[in-house]
Design an enzyme around this catalytic site. Structure first.
Site, PDB file in Angstrom:
ATOM      1  N   CYS A   1       0.690  -1.374  -0.119  1.00 58.06           N
ATOM      2  CA  CYS A   1       0.039  -0.080   0.053  1.00 58.06           C
ATOM      3  C   CYS A   1       0.782   1.380  -0.004  1.00 58.06           C
ATOM      4  CB  CYS A   1      -0.749  -0.079   1.205  1.00 58.06           C
ATOM      5  SG  CYS A   1      -1.920   1.646   1.610  1.00 58.06           S
TER       6      CYS A   1
ATOM      7  N   ASP B   1      47.318  -6.213   1.376  1.00 61.35           N
ATOM      8  CA  ASP B   1      48.380  -5.555   0.738  1.00 61.35           C
ATOM      9  C   ASP B   1      47.969  -3.925   0.394  1.00 61.35           C
ATOM     10  OD1 ASP B   1      50.532  -7.382   0.950  1.00 61.35           O
ATOM     11  OD2 ASP B   1      49.914  -8.396  -0.795  1.00 61.35           O
TER      12      ASP B   1
ATOM     13  N   ASP C   1      55.745  -8.442  -1.350  1.00 58.33           N
ATOM     14  CA  ASP C   1      54.988  -9.126  -0.541  1.00 58.33           C
ATOM     15  C   ASP C   1      55.631 -10.647  -0.838  1.00 58.33           C
ATOM     16  OD1 ASP C   1      52.989 -10.252   1.359  1.00 58.33           O
ATOM     17  OD2 ASP C   1      52.182 -11.034  -0.570  1.00 58.33           O
TER      18      ASP C   1
ATOM     19  N   ASP D   1      49.520  -9.027  -3.592  1.00 64.86           N
ATOM     20  CA  ASP D   1      48.609  -9.919  -4.177  1.00 64.86           C
ATOM     21  C   ASP D   1      47.320  -9.817  -3.298  1.00 64.86           C
ATOM     22  OD1 ASP D   1      49.519 -11.862  -2.385  1.00 64.86           O
ATOM     23  OD2 ASP D   1      48.453 -13.220  -3.588  1.00 64.86           O
TER      24      ASP D   1
ATOM     25  N   CYS E   1       0.137   3.563   2.896  1.00 61.12           N
ATOM     26  CA  CYS E   1       0.572   3.064   4.044  1.00 61.12           C
ATOM     27  C   CYS E   1       2.371   3.402   4.203  1.00 61.12           C
ATOM     28  CB  CYS E   1       0.245   1.493   4.287  1.00 61.12           C
ATOM     29  SG  CYS E   1      -1.312   1.109   4.289  1.00 61.12           S
TER      30      CYS E   1
END
Length: 783
Positions: free
Chosen positions: A95, A680, A482, A676, A98
């Protein structure tokens, strides 16, 4: 005096150059300690003292933005504070009236700052006032909704599952440009004597470049005289003035198409950043008196109890109070092996629970959790990256005013000072001067040179996200890596099978281990199966029991097998001699007798050692490895590869600290970082150049990085540097060619010795030569 931070959003920020101008003006006009305007995220990040009123700051920043971009370009400038905001799907609402009542009621409810219920999409979003208990307020809102429309319920929208907003090419937005281009092409078939010839050029020009002309005129009234819009407008109108209509439209068409592709690239970057933000867990299984409740992580307070099921991410930092499990921490710490955890041990948000059910007492709120800090580090690190201004923008600041003023003086001064000189003759020379001065050769050939370099790099399996990064690769002095997934494969392999009993051979031990481990999904178990290579006889295995954080027990060929770590052997009262080797040790016992062990290690990539040698040969002064892995593992890899410095057992913020120190240490040149994983991303963003391993790398790392190695080969970095050096040589050849020819013909034009043909050659002809030269890089093969 304490510091405060604020993030503002600017909608419809049209260009990177404008973003830089906004940042410069804020620094000049407003008393703030630090400001960074991020064009990609459309954010202004400000640090300021408590003596400044937030509302006054907002007004001042908005004024600066409007001065640079114009009031129509700024949709809204709002403070980013989303920790008190929530979004829910409204289930069972049919509704519209509503929906309006619910929205009005919530907006009049104490504790709610703003509520919006979209009936079409059936979503409710609301923002709470400060210091509100989020769970209690949600319960109150749910009750109000049910009172107004019985049976309607709210369901939390999990933002990790929301579709990323698409901002691709929309044809409807570029209809004028398309029509203008079609008219321009059709003019080629129209006779020059036709009455339609000139009007068609004018219509085509206005459709293609009307927006630029309007912007240039508007900027003139705001005191912005010599910018890119002014350059394009004056150059093309100058071409019209000397009846070179195709030249005027063609230059404007090229410029607009270039702007279009730039916008598409920026939108792609925005989508990538949105995807990065989805790594943070959004919901938690909160333990309450009435059972488990699925709630937003922002609702969970310190000392709350949450339950983490197998396969779920740990939602918040905390301490295990019940249960044992194995966690995949690679995303945050870089630790290659899954970590075994049990009662009283700390767990970090964002890690993945692999096996057992654990109950965790929360020690940090969502805002202070580890995964939130990682995302914050990404944003803050990117704000510290040096801004690389476009060469043409820098050049135009000097070049454009000089040639424009020179053309004006050329049209006015000689007829005034020299008797018998015609104004029309010198006006014609001035227009020729303007056409020659248009830096089309540079506008075309320099970006094309870098684009060609990027294309050449891609043929070598290297994705470079911009010409500025390709240029920066020319002067690398510090290379930072890394370990896991970068220099090593991130995959485990059996390195040694060692019997300790004369009754068993290496093959027999491997056979027993493979059969028992075939019932486990653990990465180490898969490495044992790969080493065995034979078929598994499942009929021979019975009563397999996985002991979380320890290992496995089973019956194999009527023998009791125990395989796992030293803790499992102690638990089963089996005497072993602890092996001091780098890697993971699987101890194996048969019927209570220790028969041997298997050593499993992460493998070094085949070309990692060659990559380090190549980089040093190309002038890299120092190689460094940063990893979250154990110190003995890291030092073994570093020694084998010949890396100068190794730092181990680091969290993301520790890696960032090390890179900050290295950046301060270097006297000249650039620093690149290669990684990766999600852990990192802050360092990738902070380094002068961030390089991600694309084949196996995390999406977040690939999105943040400036360069992506698609083949996962470290040696490709040296290849990228070679391509960058070749590209730089070609680009500078074009700069010297374009400027040399233009300055020569400009002098001839001022003397009246160069007409329109020479002007067209100095502009279009040199552009063609420069473009052909730039294309040579596509055929380059690095060795």
């Amino acid at each position: 005096m304490s510091e405060r931070k604020k993030i503002f959003e600017v909608d419809n920020l049209s260009c990177a150059n404008c973003a830089q101008k906004i940042e410069d003006k804020i620094k000049q006009q407003i008393k703030v300690d630090h400001v960074h305007v991020n064009f990609v995220t459309k954010q202004i990040q400000v640090e300021y003292s408590n003596s400044i009123n937030t509302q006054d700051l907002f007004v001042q920043i908005k004024k600066v933005v409007e001065e640079v971009e114009g009031s129509t370009a700024v949709c809204e400038l709002v403070s980013k504070k989303q920790d008190q905001s929530s979004k829910y799907a409204v289930i069972g609402l049919d509704c519209a009236n509503c929906a309006t009542k619910i929205e009005q009621t919530l907006n009049n409810t104490d504790g709610i700052k703003k509520a919006n219920l979209d009936f079409v999409s059936k979503t409710l979003s609301y923002t709470l006032k400060e210091n509100q208990n989020k769970i209690k307020m949600h319960d109150k809102i749910a009750k109000l909704v049910d009172d107004i429309e019985p049976g309607v319920r709210l369901k939390l929208i999990d933002h990790t599952n929301e579709a990323v907003e698409e901002q691709g090419l929309k044809i409807s937005q570029h209809i004028p440009l398309i029509l203008g281009a079609l008219i321009f092409i059709s003019i080629l078939f129209v006779d020059k004597t036709s009455v339609l010839y000139i009007p068609m050029f004018i219509i085509s020009y206005l459709l293609i470049g009307g927006e630029i002309v309007f912007r240039a005129i508007k900027n003139l009234f705001r005191g912005k005289v010599f910018d890119e819009n002014f350059l394009m407008t004056v150059a093309t109108i100058g071409a019209f003035g000397i009846e070179e209509y195709p030249e005027a439209v063609a230059v404007m068409l090229f410029y607009q198409v270039g702007e279009l592709f730039q916008g598409m690239a920026v939108n792609r970057s925005r989508r990538n950043i949105k995807k990065l933000m989805s790594i943070k867990p959004d919901v938690a299984n909160l333990k309450t008196d009435t059972g488990l409740r699925n709630v937003p992580v922002e609702y969970v307070e310190i000392d709350s109890i949450v339950v983490v099921k197998p396969g779920e991410k740990v939602p918040l930092d905390g301490v295990i109070i019940e249960g044992e499990s194995t966690l995949d921490t690679k995303a945050l710490t870089g630790e290659s092996l899954p970590v075994e955890v049990s009662t009283d041990e700390e767990v970090l948000s964002g890690t993945i629970n692999l096996t057992g059910l654990i109950t965790v007492r929360v020690t940090k709120t969502s805002e202070e959790s580890t995964v939130s800090k990682v995302l914050e580090l990404v944003q803050n690190a990117s704000s510290k990256k040096a801004q690389t201004e476009n060469f043409i923008t820098k050049f135009a600041r000097v070049y454009t005013p000089i040639v424009t003023i020179s053309a004006l003086l050329l049209a006015l001064i000689p007829p005034l000072l020299v008797e018998g000189q015609s104004y029309s003759d010198w006006l014609s020379r001035a227009f020729v001067f303007l056409v020659i001065s248009c830096p089309c050769a540079l506008v075309v050939s320099i970006p094309l040179g870098f684009f060609g370099g990027i294309g050449s790099a891609s043929k070598h399996g290297i994705l470079v996200k911009g010409g500025n990064y390709l240029e920066a690769l020319n002067n690398i002095k510090i290379a930072v890596f890394d370990k896991t997934g970068t220099l090593t494969k991130g995959e485990f392999a059996v390195k040694q099978v060692q019997p300790t009993s004369q009754s068993f051979t290496e093959l027999q031990i491997l056979e027993i281990a493979a059969h028992v481990e075939s019932f486990s999904n653990h990465p180490i178990a898969r490495s044992v199966l790969n080493a065995y290579e034979n078929e598994i006889n499942e009929q021979a295995i019975e009563e397999v029991e996985e002991i979380s954080g320890h290992g496995l027990k089973a019956i194999y060929k009527d023998n009791q097998i125990v395989i796992g770590n030293a803790r499992l052997m102690n638990r089963e009262s089996i005497d072993i001699q602890v092996v001091e080797e780098v890697g993971s040790i699987l101890y194996i016992a048969v019927n209570g007798e220790y028969i041997g062990y298997i050593l499993v290690q992460d493998e070094i990539k085949n070309d990692s050692k060659h990559a380090i040698k190549q980089l040093k040969a190309l002038g890299v002064n120092k190689t460094v490895m940063l990893t979250g892995d154990k110190r003995n593992v890291a030092e073994l890899v570093g020694t084998e590869l010949g890396i100068d410095e190794v730092y181990a057992e680091l969290l993301p913020n520790d890696k960032l600290d090390q890179v900050e120190k290295l950046l301060k240490e270097k006297q000249k040149g650039n620093l690149f970082f290669v990684g990766d994983g999600i852990n990192d991303t802050p360092v990738l963003a902070r380094a002068d150049i961030g390089i991600a391993m694309g084949g196996l790398g995390a999406d977040a790392a690939i999105d943040v990085a400036d360069v992506v190695i698609m083949t996962d080969e470290p040696s490709k970095i040296a290849t990228g540097i070679k391509v960058a050096k070749k590209t730089r040589r070609i680009v500078w050849q074009n700069i010297v060619l374009a400027l040399g020819v233009k300055l020569f013909v400009l002098a001839l034009g001022a003397l009246g010795e160069a007409g329109m043909w020479e002007a067209v050659f100095a502009d279009v002809g040199v552009s063609v030569i420069a473009v052909l030269n730039a294309m040579r890089i596509l055929r380059y093969r690095a060795r």
